[in-house]
Write a protein that holds these residues in place. Structure first.
Motif, PDB file in Angstrom:
ATOM      1  N   HIS A  11       0.827  -1.202   0.000  1.00  0.00           N
ATOM      2  CA  HIS A  11       0.000   0.000   0.000  1.00  0.00           C
ATOM      3  C   HIS A  11       0.862   1.253   0.000  1.00  0.00           C
ATOM      4  CE1 HIS A  11      -3.583  -2.370   0.379  1.00  0.00           C
ATOM      5  NE2 HIS A  11      -3.032  -3.029   1.369  1.00  0.00           N
ATOM      6  N   ASP A  12       2.027   1.174   0.625  1.00  0.00           N
ATOM      7  CA  ASP A  12       2.999   2.266   0.608  1.00  0.00           C
ATOM      8  C   ASP A  12       4.378   1.669   0.890  1.00  0.00           C
ATOM      9  OD1 ASP A  12       3.293   1.957   3.432  1.00  0.00           O
ATOM     10  OD2 ASP A  12       1.675   3.372   3.779  1.00  0.00           O
ATOM     11  N   LEU A  13       5.405   2.494   0.869  1.00  0.00           N
ATOM     12  CA  LEU A  13       6.769   1.992   1.023  1.00  0.00           C
ATOM     13  C   LEU A  13       7.050   1.407   2.400  1.00  0.00           C
ATOM     14  CD1 LEU A  13       8.785   4.722  -0.892  1.00  0.00           C
ATOM     15  CD2 LEU A  13       8.196   2.426  -1.655  1.00  0.00           C
ATOM     16  N   SER A  14       6.255   1.760   3.395  1.00  0.00           N
ATOM     17  CA  SER A  14       6.513   1.255   4.738  1.00  0.00           C
ATOM     18  C   SER A  14       5.840  -0.088   5.021  1.00  0.00           C
ATOM     19  CB  SER A  14       6.054   2.278   5.776  1.00  0.00           C
ATOM     20  OG  SER A  14       4.645   2.397   5.754  1.00  0.00           O
ATOM     21  N   SER A  15       5.026  -0.577   4.109  1.00  0.00           N
ATOM     22  CA  SER A  15       4.291  -1.803   4.386  1.00  0.00           C
ATOM     23  C   SER A  15       5.069  -3.070   4.052  1.00  0.00           C
ATOM     24  CB  SER A  15       2.953  -1.802   3.645  1.00  0.00           C
ATOM     25  OG  SER A  15       3.154  -1.794   2.260  1.00  0.00           O
ATOM     26  N   MET A  16       6.220  -2.941   3.389  1.00  0.00           N
ATOM     27  CA  MET A  16       7.018  -4.117   3.038  1.00  0.00           C
ATOM     28  C   MET A  16       8.441  -3.666   2.746  1.00  0.00           C
ATOM     29  SD  MET A  16       6.451  -6.922  -0.007  1.00  0.00           S
ATOM     30  CE  MET A  16       4.738  -7.130   0.413  1.00  0.00           C
ATOM     31  N   THR A  17       9.406  -4.522   3.061  1.00  0.00           N
ATOM     32  CA  THR A  17      10.804  -4.254   2.723  1.00  0.00           C
ATOM     33  C   THR A  17      11.128  -4.990   1.443  1.00  0.00           C
ATOM     34  OG1 THR A  17      11.407  -4.054   5.046  1.00  0.00           O
ATOM     35  CG2 THR A  17      13.183  -4.508   3.506  1.00  0.00           C
ATOM     36  N   MET A  18      11.705  -4.292   0.468  1.00  0.00           N
ATOM     37  CA  MET A  18      12.100  -4.925  -0.788  1.00  0.00           C
ATOM     38  C   MET A  18      13.607  -4.840  -0.930  1.00  0.00           C
ATOM     39  SD  MET A  18      10.788  -4.302  -4.625  1.00  0.00           S
ATOM     40  CE  MET A  18      11.287  -5.411  -5.909  1.00  0.00           C
ATOM     41  N   LEU A  19      14.253  -5.992  -1.058  1.00  0.00           N
ATOM     42  CA  LEU A  19      15.693  -6.051  -1.254  1.00  0.00           C
ATOM     43  C   LEU A  19      15.974  -6.246  -2.737  1.00  0.00           C
ATOM     44  CD1 LEU A  19      16.649  -8.394   1.710  1.00  0.00           C
ATOM     45  CD2 LEU A  19      16.862  -5.907   1.598  1.00  0.00           C
ATOM     46  N   ILE A  55      18.774 -10.526   4.008  1.00  0.00           N
ATOM     47  CA  ILE A  55      17.451 -10.892   4.514  1.00  0.00           C
ATOM     48  C   ILE A  55      17.428 -10.870   6.040  1.00  0.00           C
ATOM     49  CG2 ILE A  55      15.761 -12.780   4.690  1.00  0.00           C
ATOM     50  CD1 ILE A  55      16.644 -13.524   1.790  1.00  0.00           C
ATOM     51  N   ARG A  56      18.438 -11.452   6.652  1.00  0.00           N
ATOM     52  CA  ARG A  56      18.492 -11.468   8.119  1.00  0.00           C
ATOM     53  C   ARG A  56      18.584 -10.054   8.686  1.00  0.00           C
ATOM     54  NH1 ARG A  56      22.446 -16.702   8.800  1.00  0.00           N
ATOM     55  NH2 ARG A  56      20.865 -18.245   8.280  1.00  0.00           N
ATOM     56  N   THR A  57      19.369  -9.198   8.045  1.00  0.00           N
ATOM     57  CA  THR A  57      19.499  -7.809   8.496  1.00  0.00           C
ATOM     58  C   THR A  57      18.177  -7.067   8.350  1.00  0.00           C
ATOM     59  OG1 THR A  57      21.831  -7.808   7.863  1.00  0.00           O
ATOM     60  CG2 THR A  57      20.790  -5.667   8.166  1.00  0.00           C
ATOM     61  N   ALA A  58      17.505  -7.257   7.215  1.00  0.00           N
ATOM     62  CA  ALA A  58      16.222  -6.586   6.979  1.00  0.00           C
ATOM     63  C   ALA A  58      15.167  -7.045   7.970  1.00  0.00           C
ATOM     64  CB  ALA A  58      15.755  -6.835   5.548  1.00  0.00           C
ATOM     65  N   LYS A  59      15.101  -8.341   8.229  1.00  0.00           N
ATOM     66  CA  LYS A  59      14.107  -8.863   9.174  1.00  0.00           C
ATOM     67  C   LYS A  59      14.380  -8.361  10.593  1.00  0.00           C
ATOM     68  CE  LYS A  59      11.878 -12.749   7.128  1.00  0.00           C
ATOM     69  NZ  LYS A  59      10.541 -12.380   7.461  1.00  0.00           N
ATOM     70  N   ALA A  60      15.649  -8.272  10.957  1.00  0.00           N
ATOM     71  CA  ALA A  60      15.997  -7.781  12.300  1.00  0.00           C
ATOM     72  C   ALA A  60      15.626  -6.306  12.457  1.00  0.00           C
ATOM     73  CB  ALA A  60      17.479  -7.987  12.560  1.00  0.00           C
ATOM     74  N   ALA A  61      15.809  -5.531  11.402  1.00  0.00           N
ATOM     75  CA  ALA A  61      15.527  -4.094  11.466  1.00  0.00           C
ATOM     76  C   ALA A  61      14.032  -3.796  11.356  1.00  0.00           C
ATOM     77  CB  ALA A  61      16.281  -3.367  10.365  1.00  0.00           C
ATOM     78  N   ALA A  62      13.312  -4.564  10.553  1.00  0.00           N
ATOM     79  CA  ALA A  62      11.915  -4.251  10.260  1.00  0.00           C
ATOM     80  C   ALA A  62      10.947  -4.777  11.303  1.00  0.00           C
ATOM     81  CB  ALA A  62      11.538  -4.801   8.885  1.00  0.00           C
ATOM     82  N   GLY A  63      11.283  -5.854  11.945  1.00  0.00           N
ATOM     83  CA  GLY A  63      10.349  -6.435  12.907  1.00  0.00           C
ATOM     84  C   GLY A  63       9.550  -7.566  12.306  1.00  0.00           C
ATOM     85  N   PHE A  64       8.791  -8.236  13.142  1.00  0.00           N
ATOM     86  CA  PHE A  64       8.093  -9.453  12.717  1.00  0.00           C
ATOM     87  C   PHE A  64       6.901  -9.198  11.792  1.00  0.00           C
ATOM     88  CE2 PHE A  64       5.633  -8.092  16.326  1.00  0.00           C
ATOM     89  CZ  PHE A  64       4.340  -8.451  16.020  1.00  0.00           C
ATOM     90  N   SER A  65       6.328  -8.018  11.813  1.00  0.00           N
ATOM     91  CA  SER A  65       5.100  -7.797  11.044  1.00  0.00           C
ATOM     92  C   SER A  65       5.338  -7.269   9.627  1.00  0.00           C
ATOM     93  CB  SER A  65       4.183  -6.822  11.786  1.00  0.00           C
ATOM     94  OG  SER A  65       4.807  -5.557  11.883  1.00  0.00           O
ATOM     95  N   LYS A  67       6.843  -7.752   5.925  1.00  0.00           N
ATOM     96  CA  LYS A  67       7.312  -8.791   5.015  1.00  0.00           C
ATOM     97  C   LYS A  67       8.546  -8.323   4.263  1.00  0.00           C
ATOM     98  CE  LYS A  67       2.903 -10.949   4.421  1.00  0.00           C
ATOM     99  NZ  LYS A  67       2.573 -12.256   4.034  1.00  0.00           N
ATOM    100  N   VAL A  68       9.398  -9.283   3.887  1.00  0.00           N
ATOM    101  CA  VAL A  68      10.608  -8.997   3.134  1.00  0.00           C
ATOM    102  C   VAL A  68      10.490  -9.645   1.759  1.00  0.00           C
ATOM    103  CG1 VAL A  68      13.109  -9.324   3.007  1.00  0.00           C
ATOM    104  CG2 VAL A  68      12.030  -8.798   5.202  1.00  0.00           C
ATOM    105  N   CYS A  83      15.069 -20.083   1.914  1.00  0.00           N
ATOM    106  CA  CYS A  83      15.683 -20.721   3.080  1.00  0.00           C
ATOM    107  C   CYS A  83      16.112 -19.706   4.147  1.00  0.00           C
ATOM    108  CB  CYS A  83      16.886 -21.556   2.651  1.00  0.00           C
ATOM    109  SG  CYS A  83      16.431 -23.005   1.678  1.00  0.00           S
ATOM    110  N   ALA A  84      16.456 -18.492   3.709  1.00  0.00           N
ATOM    111  CA  ALA A  84      16.890 -17.445   4.639  1.00  0.00           C
ATOM    112  C   ALA A  84      15.710 -16.728   5.299  1.00  0.00           C
ATOM    113  CB  ALA A  84      17.775 -16.436   3.925  1.00  0.00           C
ATOM    114  N   GLY A  85      14.486 -16.986   4.818  1.00  0.00           N
ATOM    115  CA  GLY A  85      13.317 -16.424   5.462  1.00  0.00           C
ATOM    116  C   GLY A  85      12.590 -15.341   4.689  1.00  0.00           C
ATOM    117  N   ALA A  86      12.897 -15.164   3.400  1.00  0.00           N
ATOM    118  CA  ALA A  86      12.183 -14.175   2.589  1.00  0.00           C
ATOM    119  C   ALA A  86      10.712 -14.552   2.501  1.00  0.00           C
ATOM    120  CB  ALA A  86      12.785 -14.076   1.197  1.00  0.00           C
ATOM    121  N   ASP A  87       9.860 -13.564   2.493  1.00  0.00           N
ATOM    122  CA  ASP A  87       8.418 -13.813   2.412  1.00  0.00           C
ATOM    123  C   ASP A  87       7.932 -13.861   0.978  1.00  0.00           C
ATOM    124  OD1 ASP A  87       7.795 -13.745   5.308  1.00  0.00           O
ATOM    125  OD2 ASP A  87       8.598 -11.725   5.118  1.00  0.00           O
ATOM    126  N   ILE A  88       8.538 -13.049   0.125  1.00  0.00           N
ATOM    127  CA  ILE A  88       8.105 -12.975  -1.279  1.00  0.00           C
ATOM    128  C   ILE A  88       9.330 -12.964  -2.169  1.00  0.00           C
ATOM    129  CG2 ILE A  88       6.913 -11.577  -3.011  1.00  0.00           C
ATOM    130  CD1 ILE A  88       5.169 -10.505  -0.749  1.00  0.00           C
TER     131      ILE A  88
END
Length: 88
Positions: A11-19, A55-65, A67-68, A83-88
């Motif tokens: 919906h906006d840039l804050s709703s998901m992290t894109m690597l 991915i690990r760095t992004a997940k640690a910074a963004a929090g559990f809610s 998606k990466v 395997c590293a935990g990416a959501d999409i």
């Protein structure tokens, strides 16, 4: 996008992290002793570990809610991202 039939997954840039590839390359150059002018494709093994690191760095910074999402160039990169935990 909606009129054209696309489904917006953010919906906006804050709703998901894109690597993107440049983010992954930045992780590979900062975690090794190489300089910023090195080519991101010189050492495929360090590129692979950079995906996991990013991915690990992004997940640690963004929090559990948050998606990466990861931009992958090959099937092997996609498998590593999963395997590293990416959501999409």
């Amino acid at each position: 996008m909606l009129i054209g039939g696309a489904d917006p997954h953010r919906h906006d840039l804050s709703s998901m992290t894109m690597l993107k590839d440049n983010h992954i390359w930045a992780c590979s150059s900062s975690s090794s002793s190489s300089t910023a002018v090195d080519s991101p494709t010189e050492d495929p093994s360090s590129e692979a570990s950079a995906i996991t690191t990013a991915i690990r760095t992004a997940k640690a910074a963004a929090g559990f809610s948050v998606k990466v999402e990861v931009e992958c160039q090959t099937e092997d990169e996609a498998i590593e991202a999963i395997c590293a935990g990416a959501d999409i």
